[in-house]
Design a protein around this motif. Structure first.
Motif, PDB file in Angstrom:
ATOM      1  N   ILE A 184       0.859  -1.187   0.000  1.00 11.36           N
ATOM      2  CA  ILE A 184       0.000   0.000   0.000  1.00 11.36           C
ATOM      3  C   ILE A 184       0.889   1.229   0.000  1.00 11.36           C
ATOM      4  O   ILE A 184       1.829   1.329   0.796  1.00 11.36           O
ATOM      5  CB  ILE A 184      -0.909   0.045   1.242  1.00 11.36           C
ATOM      6  N   MET A 185       0.619   2.154  -0.905  1.00  7.26           N
ATOM      7  CA  MET A 185       1.207   3.488  -0.855  1.00  7.26           C
ATOM      8  C   MET A 185       0.090   4.476  -0.555  1.00  7.26           C
ATOM      9  O   MET A 185      -1.027   4.326  -1.057  1.00  7.26           O
ATOM     10  CB  MET A 185       1.887   3.850  -2.169  1.00  7.26           C
ATOM     11  N   GLY A 186       0.381   5.465   0.264  1.00  7.62           N
ATOM     12  CA  GLY A 186      -0.690   6.384   0.603  1.00  7.62           C
ATOM     13  C   GLY A 186      -0.215   7.699   1.155  1.00  7.62           C
ATOM     14  O   GLY A 186       0.957   7.873   1.524  1.00  7.62           O
ATOM     15  N   LEU A 187      -1.137   8.620   1.173  1.00 13.46           N
ATOM     16  CA  LEU A 187      -0.922   9.930   1.794  1.00 13.46           C
ATOM     17  C   LEU A 187      -2.213  10.325   2.485  1.00 13.46           C
ATOM     18  O   LEU A 187      -3.306  10.126   1.951  1.00 13.46           O
ATOM     19  CB  LEU A 187      -0.544  10.990   0.752  1.00 13.46           C
ATOM     20  N   GLU A 188      -2.073  10.871   3.697  1.00 10.21           N
ATOM     21  CA  GLU A 188      -3.231  11.386   4.409  1.00 10.21           C
ATOM     22  C   GLU A 188      -2.867  12.715   5.033  1.00 10.21           C
ATOM     23  O   GLU A 188      -1.706  12.941   5.428  1.00 10.21           O
ATOM     24  CB  GLU A 188      -3.698  10.390   5.472  1.00 10.21           C
ATOM     25  N   ALA A 189      -3.820  13.618   5.080  1.00 12.43           N
ATOM     26  CA  ALA A 189      -3.559  14.949   5.630  1.00 12.43           C
ATOM     27  C   ALA A 189      -4.852  15.521   6.185  1.00 12.43           C
ATOM     28  O   ALA A 189      -5.951  15.160   5.744  1.00 12.43           O
ATOM     29  CB  ALA A 189      -2.989  15.872   4.561  1.00 12.43           C
ATOM     30  N   ASP A 190      -4.709  16.397   7.158  1.00 13.82           N
ATOM     31  CA  ASP A 190      -5.861  17.111   7.684  1.00 13.82           C
ATOM     32  C   ASP A 190      -5.450  18.532   8.013  1.00 13.82           C
ATOM     33  O   ASP A 190      -4.276  18.823   8.267  1.00 13.82           O
ATOM     34  CB  ASP A 190      -6.431  16.415   8.921  1.00 13.82           C
ATOM     35  N   PHE A 191      -6.413  19.439   7.980  1.00 18.26           N
ATOM     36  CA  PHE A 191      -6.118  20.847   8.259  1.00 18.26           C
ATOM     37  C   PHE A 191      -7.255  21.471   9.048  1.00 18.26           C
ATOM     38  O   PHE A 191      -8.397  21.002   9.025  1.00 18.26           O
ATOM     39  CB  PHE A 191      -5.891  21.624   6.961  1.00 18.26           C
ATOM     40  N   LEU A 192      -6.915  22.541   9.750  1.00 24.48           N
ATOM     41  CA  LEU A 192      -7.895  23.350  10.471  1.00 24.48           C
ATOM     42  C   LEU A 192      -7.455  24.799  10.365  1.00 24.48           C
ATOM     43  O   LEU A 192      -6.321  25.140  10.720  1.00 24.48           O
ATOM     44  CB  LEU A 192      -7.978  22.932  11.937  1.00 24.48           C
ATOM     45  N   TYR A 193      -8.339  25.645   9.866  1.00 31.35           N
ATOM     46  CA  TYR A 193      -8.042  27.062   9.694  1.00 31.35           C
ATOM     47  C   TYR A 193      -8.992  27.859  10.561  1.00 31.35           C
ATOM     48  O   TYR A 193     -10.214  27.746  10.457  1.00 31.35           O
ATOM     49  CB  TYR A 193      -8.191  27.452   8.224  1.00 31.35           C
ATOM     50  N   ALA A 194      -8.426  28.695  11.472  1.00 30.92           N
ATOM     51  CA  ALA A 194      -9.215  29.530  12.376  1.00 30.92           C
ATOM     52  C   ALA A 194      -8.613  30.931  12.371  1.00 30.92           C
ATOM     53  O   ALA A 194      -7.713  31.234  13.162  1.00 30.92           O
ATOM     54  CB  ALA A 194      -9.213  28.945  13.787  1.00 30.92           C
ATOM     55  N   PRO A 195      -9.045  31.807  11.483  1.00 30.15           N
ATOM     56  CA  PRO A 195      -8.411  33.119  11.326  1.00 30.15           C
ATOM     57  C   PRO A 195      -8.733  34.072  12.476  1.00 30.15           C
ATOM     58  O   PRO A 195      -9.828  34.047  13.037  1.00 30.15           O
ATOM     59  CB  PRO A 195      -8.998  33.636  10.012  1.00 30.15           C
ATOM     60  N   TYR A 196      -7.759  34.918  12.786  1.00 26.18           N
ATOM     61  CA  TYR A 196      -7.969  35.940  13.808  1.00 26.18           C
ATOM     62  C   TYR A 196      -8.904  37.044  13.327  1.00 26.18           C
ATOM     63  O   TYR A 196      -9.691  37.601  14.100  1.00 26.18           O
ATOM     64  CB  TYR A 196      -6.629  36.569  14.201  1.00 26.18           C
ATOM     65  N   ASP A 197      -8.803  37.385  12.035  1.00 24.47           N
ATOM     66  CA  ASP A 197      -9.547  38.551  11.548  1.00 24.47           C
ATOM     67  C   ASP A 197     -11.004  38.224  11.212  1.00 24.47           C
ATOM     68  O   ASP A 197     -11.745  39.096  10.776  1.00 24.47           O
ATOM     69  CB  ASP A 197      -8.851  39.175  10.333  1.00 24.47           C
ATOM     70  N   LEU A 198     -11.410  36.966  11.371  1.00 26.69           N
ATOM     71  CA  LEU A 198     -12.812  36.612  11.215  1.00 26.69           C
ATOM     72  C   LEU A 198     -13.173  35.657  12.340  1.00 26.69           C
ATOM     73  O   LEU A 198     -13.305  34.447  12.173  1.00 26.69           O
ATOM     74  CB  LEU A 198     -13.070  35.975   9.842  1.00 26.69           C
ATOM     75  N   GLU A 199     -13.316  36.221  13.514  1.00 27.75           N
ATOM     76  CA  GLU A 199     -13.568  35.431  14.717  1.00 27.75           C
ATOM     77  C   GLU A 199     -14.825  34.585  14.557  1.00 27.75           C
ATOM     78  O   GLU A 199     -15.851  35.057  14.074  1.00 27.75           O
ATOM     79  CB  GLU A 199     -13.731  36.361  15.919  1.00 27.75           C
ATOM     80  N   GLY A 200     -14.718  33.329  14.953  1.00 28.14           N
ATOM     81  CA  GLY A 200     -15.856  32.419  14.882  1.00 28.14           C
ATOM     82  C   GLY A 200     -15.859  31.519  13.661  1.00 28.14           C
ATOM     83  O   GLY A 200     -16.639  30.563  13.600  1.00 28.14           O
ATOM     84  N   LEU A 201     -14.987  31.795  12.689  1.00 26.84           N
ATOM     85  CA  LEU A 201     -14.934  30.970  11.488  1.00 26.84           C
ATOM     86  C   LEU A 201     -13.896  29.855  11.658  1.00 26.84           C
ATOM     87  O   LEU A 201     -12.761  30.108  12.073  1.00 26.84           O
ATOM     88  CB  LEU A 201     -14.560  31.821  10.270  1.00 26.84           C
ATOM     89  N   THR A 202     -14.279  28.651  11.352  1.00 30.34           N
ATOM     90  CA  THR A 202     -13.323  27.544  11.265  1.00 30.34           C
ATOM     91  C   THR A 202     -13.608  26.770   9.980  1.00 30.34           C
ATOM     92  O   THR A 202     -14.773  26.509   9.634  1.00 30.34           O
ATOM     93  CB  THR A 202     -13.405  26.588  12.463  1.00 30.34           C
ATOM     94  N   ILE A 203     -12.534  26.417   9.299  1.00 29.83           N
ATOM     95  CA  ILE A 203     -12.620  25.599   8.091  1.00 29.83           C
ATOM     96  C   ILE A 203     -11.714  24.391   8.325  1.00 29.83           C
ATOM     97  O   ILE A 203     -10.538  24.550   8.651  1.00 29.83           O
ATOM     98  CB  ILE A 203     -12.170  26.373   6.840  1.00 29.83           C
ATOM     99  N   ALA A 204     -12.266  23.210   8.177  1.00 35.48           N
ATOM    100  CA  ALA A 204     -11.506  21.998   8.473  1.00 35.48           C
ATOM    101  C   ALA A 204     -11.725  20.974   7.371  1.00 35.48           C
ATOM    102  O   ALA A 204     -12.749  20.991   6.672  1.00 35.48           O
ATOM    103  CB  ALA A 204     -11.920  21.414   9.824  1.00 35.48           C
ATOM    104  N   GLY A 205     -10.763  20.085   7.245  1.00 37.62           N
ATOM    105  CA  GLY A 205     -10.896  19.033   6.252  1.00 37.62           C
ATOM    106  C   GLY A 205      -9.831  17.972   6.412  1.00 37.62           C
ATOM    107  O   GLY A 205      -8.851  18.150   7.139  1.00 37.62           O
ATOM    108  N   ALA A 206     -10.034  16.858   5.750  1.00 39.10           N
ATOM    109  CA  ALA A 206      -9.070  15.761   5.789  1.00 39.10           C
ATOM    110  C   ALA A 206      -9.192  14.957   4.506  1.00 39.10           C
ATOM    111  O   ALA A 206     -10.278  14.851   3.918  1.00 39.10           O
ATOM    112  CB  ALA A 206      -9.317  14.863   7.004  1.00 39.10           C
ATOM    113  N   VAL A 207      -8.072  14.401   4.053  1.00 43.55           N
ATOM    114  CA  VAL A 207      -8.058  13.608   2.825  1.00 43.55           C
ATOM    115  C   VAL A 207      -7.209  12.360   3.034  1.00 43.55           C
ATOM    116  O   VAL A 207      -6.323  12.319   3.889  1.00 43.55           O
ATOM    117  CB  VAL A 207      -7.500  14.402   1.621  1.00 43.55           C
TER     118      VAL A 207
END
Length: 880
Positions: free
Chosen positions: A726-749
């Motif tokens: 098996i060859m593979g890649l996995e990643a996840d991210f979370l973005y929580a900007p200071y200049d737009l309080e309350g916004l979070t964008i998350a994902g995983a692949v």
């Protein structure tokens, strides 16, 4: 084998990780005072994946963690819910309490009723509740996600710390501990409606009570009633459809033609044209809409005693019961949507009790942990077995008059030779008891040299009693063409049931002495024991303090698996027998012939005569090493070499002959994996973006799989079928900007490229170059959440999520393989929150996608588990 996208993403990620820290440092250096006052940004997540409490970003390991807040926001309740959030995790199975977890595509088969107990492969993904391993052969516990602190998923072999069942990874459910000095809790409830289905309701409550200044108790209870959405529709079956009459070249629904060696014994025979009366079974009395109802009922109570500043004791007891009717499978060939044809009542009751205890303390600089648990699980299940008709060559032997298929053996052919109704049901009970013990210690985390080491012991006993029942067998006429039915049948291990030594009979284990019920033709009455001992350790040395470190780990393991009991068949036991010891005897002298089935107590006895081992044994040492580089604050890079293994198993039909010289092995060998991995943990842009991931290559040797091939045996058996990679890649991210309080964008692949590199089972059923089971080339999810103030008292939120999976296969055995289509689902929610309450509305699977999450083809018919259709609902939570 190629993985161009994954490799490119890996290189880009590493370049970004190394080049961005300077930007993050510059930004934070320019505005140190403002940073403290800011809202938003990333919040730390503390995990215990290395059996120490550490920040997620400081652990050089592929870990996905779902925090308490995320579990609530995503409305994660059960097995199906939390797997949806983890793109590198899949599950195979047929419904609640019947699934097996797979990580990174390391899978070979789909579990089912007959491999969900004594014949089940050991899991290759460990399931933990706190510090307690709960993995069991064939099917995992479906633990309701009530009052959890977080869920941790560790990808890749974790055997040095977590043992044999962590060959592909670990899933850990971490509960909330009692809080000293806090009185409070919450109550939450919800209701929802599923398109073309029934309504669902649930309620959950938590109470934390301080008893003294050093003792607290925490209790949680829940009830979740999930309405059905699968219809049982009208259908008929008769024995003309038996595999006994199937011709060479017949193309199965999965596209695999019937080969010469699997053609029917009476291929092409038209029963009615031959003058046979063929009786059909029909299910009009069982037709029902939305018949797959499901309830979870349970609770947990924990007590924590902080004995002093150094020592504490926590004791917990959890109990849960799942009650389900119908099945969660559908037949995609029917005209009706989300429908199936079943001919017997079906239900499952799956109850477990788990008592655990953990002592934590310090001796000088050493942190000591002793933890143990006892789990008692009882599963009672009724499953319609009528589909066995499509693969069962011998079914007409015991459901047709002998004159139909064995005319040469009969003394008298009746005027109306008949094949009777083929509906069958399996009535099973499985009792599983597991005792686990672990003692470990940690040296101080702030030292240049750090060590985690300990010892582990597990003792599992699994007792299974499964009756395969056919009501119409009592109508079958034997050699005289007149006398119907069968003699009483007893366990092969109950030597006292017959006069003298008969057939394969010898004294051994049984849970029921017999005789079997008149409708029972097969019985599995088996006790399986798995005993495991391990010594483990991981040592870390900072080559360059705070910058470069090396971890080396190892585990010694010793595992034994044993079988006792019998797999009985009623062959040779006609009241008017065609062959065997009863042939020609007067009725008063006939008795159980005991010539069909397998006496497991004799077959796997220490002094057996068939050359079988008395136990499946495995022992050895596995290793792990990780080099970690922290070039700057917020960036961690690592490379890992790790090994994993899964213990072997004894085969009930060991010694059975197959095509191309294949012989079913008595003992299944361990399968082993070697994992090479590079990964990164980053917090970028002044800690507004968390981006973690890993790229890996897994080399698999002697991959275990389960095979169902009635030409070889009517019992499922296992084999080391192939080598793979098996060859593979996995990643996840979370973005929580200071200049737009309350916004979070998350994902995983997750990207996977799996391939069978060498075939070991010589039956032409495994094909070199084919992918592994439950290994989609791509899976991913993304969600956006925005929280905003409504006024000084209330906050609101909106959230949406999309989840996608590419197509995948359910098995590596060609005749058992089914391709599941790609799918995409979308969900959304919105709500409002006050100081001590919250309310929300939600919609899942908004576009009503028929998401094929699992399935099987073991009986030559496609049976698919679909995600729940469009569901809308609301929930309310009150804190106190």
């Amino acid at each position: 084998m190629t993985l161009k996208i994954a490799c490119g993403a890996s290189v880009s990620a590493l370049a970004l990780a190394v080049s961005t820290p300077a930007l993050a440092q510059d930004a934070s250096a320019e505005q140190p005072a403002q940073e403290e006052a800011r809202e938003g940004g990333l919040q730390p997540i503390v995990i215990t994946a290395t059996k120490r409490s550490e920040d997620l970003q400081d652990v050089p390991l592929a870990v996905q963690a779902i925090s308490t807040e995320e579990l609530d926001e995503l409305r994660v309740d059960n097995f199906e819910d939390y797997l949806e959030q983890l793109p590198n995790v899949n599950a195979g199975g047929g419904g609640p309490g019947q699934s097996t977890i797979y990580i990174r595509g390391l899978a070979s088969t789909t579990p089912n009723l007959t491999t969900a107990g004594v014949a089940g492969l050991a899991p290759n993904v460990a399931l933990y509740l706190d510090d307690q391993p709960l993995s069991q052969p064939g099917r995992n516990l479906d633990i309701y996600a009530a009052d959890l602190q977080r869920i941790e998923v560790l990808g890749g072999p974790q055997g040095t710390l977590f043992g044999a069942s962590s060959q592909a990874g670990v899933v850990r459910l971490i509960t909330n501990s009692p809080e000293i000095g806090f009185l409070g809790g919450y109550v939450s409830g919800g209701a929802s409606m599923t398109k073309s289905g029934e309504p669902s309701y649930k309620i959950e409550g938590v109470l934390n009570v301080p008893v003294t200044s050093s003792i607290a108790i925490r209790a949680v209870g829940y009830y979740d009633d999930q309405g059905g959405y699968i219809d049982n529709v009208f259908g008929t079956r008769d024995l003309q459809a038996s595999a006994r009459f199937r011709e060479v070249g017949t193309v199965r629904d999965n596209g695999v033609p019937v080969g010469v060696n699997r053609a029917g014994f009476d291929a092409g025979l038209d029963l009615e044209a031959a003058g046979v009366t063929v009786l059909e079974t029909e299910n009009s009395a069982l037709v029902e809409e939305d018949f797959n109802d499901l309830t979870y009922v349970g609770g947990r109570i924990s007590a924590l005693w902080e004995i002093n500043n150094d020592w504490s004791l926590q004791v917990s007891h959890a109990r849960q019961q799942i009650d389900s009717d119908g099945v969660f499978l559908a037949d995609p060939t029917l005209d009706e949507d989300l429908a199936i044809q079943r001919f017997e009542d079906e239900a499952i009751k799956d109850r477990f009790d788990n008592t655990s205890y953990t002592v934590e303390g310090r001796l000088a600089d050493l942190e000591l942990v002793y933890t143990g648990a006892f789990t008692d699980r009882v599963t009672e299940q009724q499953v319609d077995y009528t589909d066995y008709l499509f693969v069962g060559q011998f079914l007409p032997y015991y459901l047709c008059d002998t004159a139909v298929v064995y005319e040469a053996y009969v003394d008298n052919v009746p005027a109306d030779p008949t094949c009777y109704e083929p509906n069958g049901v399996v009535d099973s009970r499985t009792d599983t008891e597991v005792l686990t013990q672990e003692l470990r210690f940690n040296t101080p985390a702030d030292k240049r040299f750090r060590l985690t080491a300990g010892a582990f012991y597990s003792d599992l006993e699994l007792r299974e009693l499964a009756n395969f029942n056919y009501d119409s067998r009592q109508m079958v006429r034997g050699s005289d063409g007149v006398t119907r039915g069968y003699l009483p049948n007893f366990p092969l291990t109950n030597a006292a049931a017959t006069e003298g030594q008969v057939g394969n009979e010898s004294q051994g284990y049984f849970s029921d002495p017999g005789p079997f019920a008149p409708e029972t033709y097969f019985r599995n009455d088996v006790r399986r024991t798995d005993e495991q001992f391990g010594i483990f350790g991981e040592a870390t040395f900072d080559i360059v303090p705070d910058t470069l470190s090396l971890m080396v780990g190892a585990r010694y393991y010793d595992i034994e698996v044993d079988f006792e009991g019998s797999a009985n068949a009623g062959g040779g036991n006609f009241n008017s027998s065609t062959f065997g010891p009863n042939a020609g005897l007067p009725p008063e002298e006939r008795q159980d012939a005991q010539i069909f089935g397998t006496n497991l107590s004799a077959q796997f006895a220490p002094d057996n005569t068939v050359g079988a081992p008395d136990k499946a044994e495995a022992s050895g040492v596995i290793f792990k090493s990780t080099l970690t580089w922290t070039p700057s604050d917020g960036v961690l890079l690592y490379g890992t070499y790790s090994e994993g293994f899964r213990p072997g198993l004894l085969n009930r039909p060991g010694g059975a002959d197959g095509p191309n010289g294949f012989v079913v092995p008595f003992e299944l060998a361990t399968d082993e994996v070697v994992n090479y991995e590079i990964g990164w943990k980053t917090e970028l842009f002044d800690r507004q973006l968390r981006f973690n991931g890993s790229a890996f290559y897994v080399d698999i040797t002697e991959l275990q799989t389960t095979i169902f091939d009635p030409v070889i045996s009517n019992l499922f058996f296992s084999d080391n079928a192939a080598n793979a990679e098996i060859m593979g890649l996995e990643a996840d991210f979370l973005y929580a900007p200071y200049d737009l309080e309350g916004l979070t964008i998350a994902g995983a692949v997750s990207f996977l490229d799996s391939e069978i590199t060498e075939v070991l089972t010589p039956t032409n059923d495994v094909v070199e170059g084919e992918p592994l089971a439950f290994a989609p080339k791509f899976q991913g999810n993304a969600r956006v959440r925005y929280e905003f103030p409504i006024n000084v008292d209330y906050d609101g939120f909106v959230q949406t999520q999309v989840t996608h999976s590419a197509s995948k296969f359910t098995d590596i055995i060609e005749i058992n393989k089914l391709k599941l289509d790609a799918w995409t689902t979308v969900g959304a929610s919105a709500g409002v929150r006050g100081d001590r309450w919250s309310a929300e509305v939600f919609a899942d699977n908004i576009f009503d996608e028929r998401a094929q999450v699992s399935g099987n083809f073991v009986f030559d018919r496609a049976r698919i588990t679909y995600a729940r259709p469009t569901t809308v609902g609301a929930r309310l939570r009150l804190d106190f």
